[in-house]
Design an enzyme around this catalytic site. Structure first.
Site, mmCIF file in Angstrom:
data_model
loop_
_atom_site.group_PDB
_atom_site.id
_atom_site.type_symbol
_atom_site.label_atom_id
_atom_site.label_comp_id
_atom_site.label_asym_id
_atom_site.label_seq_id
_atom_site.Cartn_x
_atom_site.Cartn_y
_atom_site.Cartn_z
ATOM 1 N N SER A 125 48.749 41.357 42.144
ATOM 2 C CA SER A 125 49.917 40.758 42.876
ATOM 3 C C SER A 125 50.538 41.716 43.681
ATOM 4 O O SER A 125 50.554 42.999 43.475
ATOM 5 C CB SER A 125 50.862 40.133 41.698
ATOM 6 O OG SER A 125 52.160 39.772 42.486
ATOM 7 N N TYR A 149 56.449 40.750 33.784
ATOM 8 C CA TYR A 149 55.247 40.193 34.508
ATOM 9 C C TYR A 149 54.724 41.181 35.357
ATOM 10 O O TYR A 149 53.356 41.435 35.344
ATOM 11 C CB TYR A 149 55.690 38.788 35.291
ATOM 12 C CG TYR A 149 54.621 38.582 36.205
ATOM 13 C CD1 TYR A 149 53.257 37.850 35.813
ATOM 14 C CD2 TYR A 149 54.639 38.758 37.646
ATOM 15 C CE1 TYR A 149 52.344 37.658 36.570
ATOM 16 C CE2 TYR A 149 53.720 38.338 38.410
ATOM 17 C CZ TYR A 149 52.515 37.820 37.905
ATOM 18 O OH TYR A 149 51.518 37.474 38.820
ATOM 19 N N LYS A 153 50.563 43.208 35.360
ATOM 20 C CA LYS A 153 49.567 43.489 36.604
ATOM 21 C C LYS A 153 49.178 44.950 36.566
ATOM 22 O O LYS A 153 48.067 45.329 36.947
ATOM 23 C CB LYS A 153 50.091 42.787 37.865
ATOM 24 C CG LYS A 153 50.368 41.332 37.733
ATOM 25 C CD LYS A 153 48.910 40.754 37.386
ATOM 26 C CE LYS A 153 49.222 39.237 37.281
ATOM 27 N NZ LYS A 153 47.975 38.439 36.786
HETATM 28 N N1 LIG Z 1 50.872 31.923 42.477
HETATM 29 C C1 LIG Z 1 51.289 33.468 42.937
HETATM 30 O O1 LIG Z 1 52.439 33.452 43.349
HETATM 31 C C2 LIG Z 1 50.618 34.317 42.524
HETATM 32 C C3 LIG Z 1 50.783 35.670 43.194
HETATM 33 C C4 LIG Z 1 50.219 36.898 42.811
HETATM 34 C C5 LIG Z 1 49.216 36.781 41.688
HETATM 35 N N2 LIG Z 1 49.210 35.629 40.872
HETATM 36 C C6 LIG Z 1 48.130 35.666 39.850
HETATM 37 O O2 LIG Z 1 47.168 34.701 40.031
HETATM 38 C C7 LIG Z 1 46.660 34.263 38.865
HETATM 39 C C8 LIG Z 1 46.540 32.495 39.176
HETATM 40 O O3 LIG Z 1 47.896 32.101 39.331
HETATM 41 P P1 LIG Z 1 48.186 30.658 39.659
HETATM 42 O O4 LIG Z 1 49.283 30.601 40.726
HETATM 43 O O5 LIG Z 1 47.051 29.969 40.003
HETATM 44 O O6 LIG Z 1 49.005 30.189 38.405
HETATM 45 P P2 LIG Z 1 48.631 28.849 37.426
HETATM 46 O O7 LIG Z 1 49.640 29.076 36.332
HETATM 47 O O8 LIG Z 1 48.389 27.666 38.076
HETATM 48 O O9 LIG Z 1 47.334 29.368 36.701
HETATM 49 C C9 LIG Z 1 46.920 30.212 35.730
HETATM 50 C C10 LIG Z 1 46.118 29.286 34.817
HETATM 51 O O10 LIG Z 1 45.745 30.214 33.555
HETATM 52 C C11 LIG Z 1 45.974 29.598 32.290
HETATM 53 N N3 LIG Z 1 46.016 30.330 31.033
HETATM 54 C C12 LIG Z 1 47.375 31.080 31.030
HETATM 55 N N4 LIG Z 1 47.119 31.776 29.974
HETATM 56 C C13 LIG Z 1 45.831 31.441 29.457
HETATM 57 C C14 LIG Z 1 45.043 31.822 28.442
HETATM 58 N N5 LIG Z 1 45.525 32.521 27.466
HETATM 59 N N6 LIG Z 1 43.794 31.246 28.024
HETATM 60 C C15 LIG Z 1 43.138 30.355 29.148
HETATM 61 N N7 LIG Z 1 43.985 30.061 30.064
HETATM 62 C C16 LIG Z 1 45.239 30.434 30.341
HETATM 63 C C17 LIG Z 1 47.007 28.438 32.768
HETATM 64 O O11 LIG Z 1 46.910 27.263 31.963
HETATM 65 C C18 LIG Z 1 46.756 28.029 34.120
HETATM 66 O O12 LIG Z 1 45.938 26.969 34.352
HETATM 67 C C19 LIG Z 1 47.745 34.462 37.635
HETATM 68 O O13 LIG Z 1 46.711 35.729 37.104
HETATM 69 C C20 LIG Z 1 48.838 34.775 38.453
HETATM 70 O O14 LIG Z 1 49.859 36.089 37.977
HETATM 71 C C21 LIG Z 1 49.664 34.494 41.160
#
Ligand SMILES: NC(=O)c1ccc[n+]([C@@H]2O[C@H](COP(=O)([O-])OP(=O)(O)OC[C@H]3O[C@@H](n4cnc5c(N)ncnc54)[C@H](O)[C@@H]3O)[C@@H](O)[C@H]2O)c1
Length: 338
Positions: A125, A149, A153
């Site tokens: 991120s 958080y 990362k």
């Molecule tokens: N959306 C953003 O703004 C953003 C920005 C930078 C990085 N990210 C990273 O991208 C990734 C995806 O983000 P997103 O926005 O799609 O989030 P999201 O919450 O929609 O997706 C994450 C998924 O992981 C699942 N999950 C969490 N812990 C788990 C576990 N222990 N076992 C199995 N499944 C698990 C959740 O149920 C969810 O479906 C994450 O790692 C997040 O940190 C997101």
């Protein structure tokens, strides 16, 4: 066929990536524990992909479940999305964030190393840049974490670097996402936040649809053109294509890489509000409130490295991000659980 395991597969970014991978000719296996997503996503993926989805419900922290999953499926590479991602919550529940985000990463990597699987794409991120000293942000900028958080990362990146030293065949594509927004143009999948949205665009979408009365804009006295915070919004389908490009790169050449996935353009909060208002044809009431601790004035990527190493660049502009977000919001006012 080359098979990719997506962890966190029913989440926002992973579900869009699932479709992009299928279109690029990959087979996909998904795993998620539904801690922040809904099983309803899978029906939509089945419908949009025109084929059965291969999915297992499990936590990536569950070593026995991960071992069993890798035994059942022949996996060639992993895209590791599974993580908890709410910054504010992470400061209140740091142990949950370290246990899930670091514990899950270690468990998946252990299962892979035990089976000689070496290709790994990591959801990092832009938060690892903290309050950036120079814009646009290049990958060699100083790294820092201002909350648990972000720390997960940074630690995740370090763990994967160390693993690459210990296991020479290991390859990581570390993708530093900027601000993913928008939705699939079918309007069938999109972001479905639980409770109050933490991010700007889903909040604006809920104001536009009438679920919330007004947007709070945190500060209009930043050193930006209109005083409100500037971010690099990237269409989730562009982001999904970035994962396809990263995997192709891992299969085609040896080595690891770290790249920004952003557009290289910053937009202020008020620009987003105006663009969303145009896309939805609705007024978006807002009020200016004091700055939020921890927010930075401006953050946008230098995306040159992704262009050079992955042959990837974002295609969709802010107007399109808002149109696609609004279509999703309008067709699914209550998300997947309607
Ligand atoms: N959306 C953003 O703004 C953003 C920005 C930078 C990085 N990210 C990273 O991208 C990734 C995806 O983000 P997103 O926005 O799609 O989030 P999201 O919450 O929609 O997706 C994450 C998924 O992981 C699942 N999950 C969490 N812990 C788990 C576990 N222990 N076992 C199995 N499944 C698990 C959740 O149920 C969810 O479906 C994450 O790692 C997040 O940190 C997101």
């Amino acid at each position: 066929m080359t098979t990719i395991l997506l962890t966190g597969a029913s989440g926002y970014i992973a579900s869009h990536t699932w479709l992009a991978l299928q279109s690029a000719g990959f087979d996909v296996v998904g795993v998620d524990d539904f801690s922040n997503s809904s099983p309803g996503v899978l029906d939509r993926l089945r419908e949009l992909g025109g084929r059965e989805v291969v999915f297992e419900r499990a936590s990536v922290c569950d070593a026995a479940a991960m071992d069993a999953l890798f035994e059942r499926h022949r996996i060639d590479a992993v895209v590791h999305f599974a993580a908890l991602k709410a910054v504010g919550e992470s400061t209140r529940q740091p142990l949950d964030y370290y246990a899930n985000n670091i514990g899950g990463l270690l468990t998946v990597c252990r299962a892979m190393v035990a089976r000689g699987i070496h290709r790994f794409v990591f959801s990092s991120s832009a938060t690892v840049y903290g309050d950036p000293q120079r814009l646009p942000i290049t990958e060699d900028a100083p790294l820092t974490a201002t909350n648990p958080y972000g720390q997960t990362k940074l630690m995740g990146e370090a763990i994967l670097r160390d693993l690459g030293v210990a296991v020479p065949a290991w390859q990581t594509a570390c993708l530093r996402y900027f601000n993913p927004v928008g939705a699939h143009d079918s309007g069938r999948i999109g972001e479905d936040p639980r409770g109050t949205p933490n991010n700007l665009m889903p909040y604006v979408a809920q104001v536009a649809i009438g679920r919330r009365s007004a947007l709070s804009v945190y500060g209009n006295d930043y050193a930006t053109p209109d005083g409100t915070g500037v971010r690099d919004y990237i269409h989730v389908c562009d982001l999904a294509e970035g994962h396809v490009a990263a995997l192709q790169r891992l299969f085609d050449s040896p080595g690891s890489l770290t790249v920004n996935l952003g557009t290289g353009r910053g937009h202020s909060v008020l620009e987003v509000v105006r663009a969303y208002s145009r896309a939805s044809g609705r007024e978006i009431p807002y009020q200016i409130v004091p700055r939020r601790p921890g927010d930075v004035a401006a953050c946008y990527a230098d995306p040159a490295q992704a262009r050079q190493w992955l042959g990837w660049q974002a295609r969709h502009d802010l107007a399109r991000m808002c149109e696609d977000s609004w279509r999703w919001q309008r067709l699914n006012p209550d998300g997947f659980d309607a």
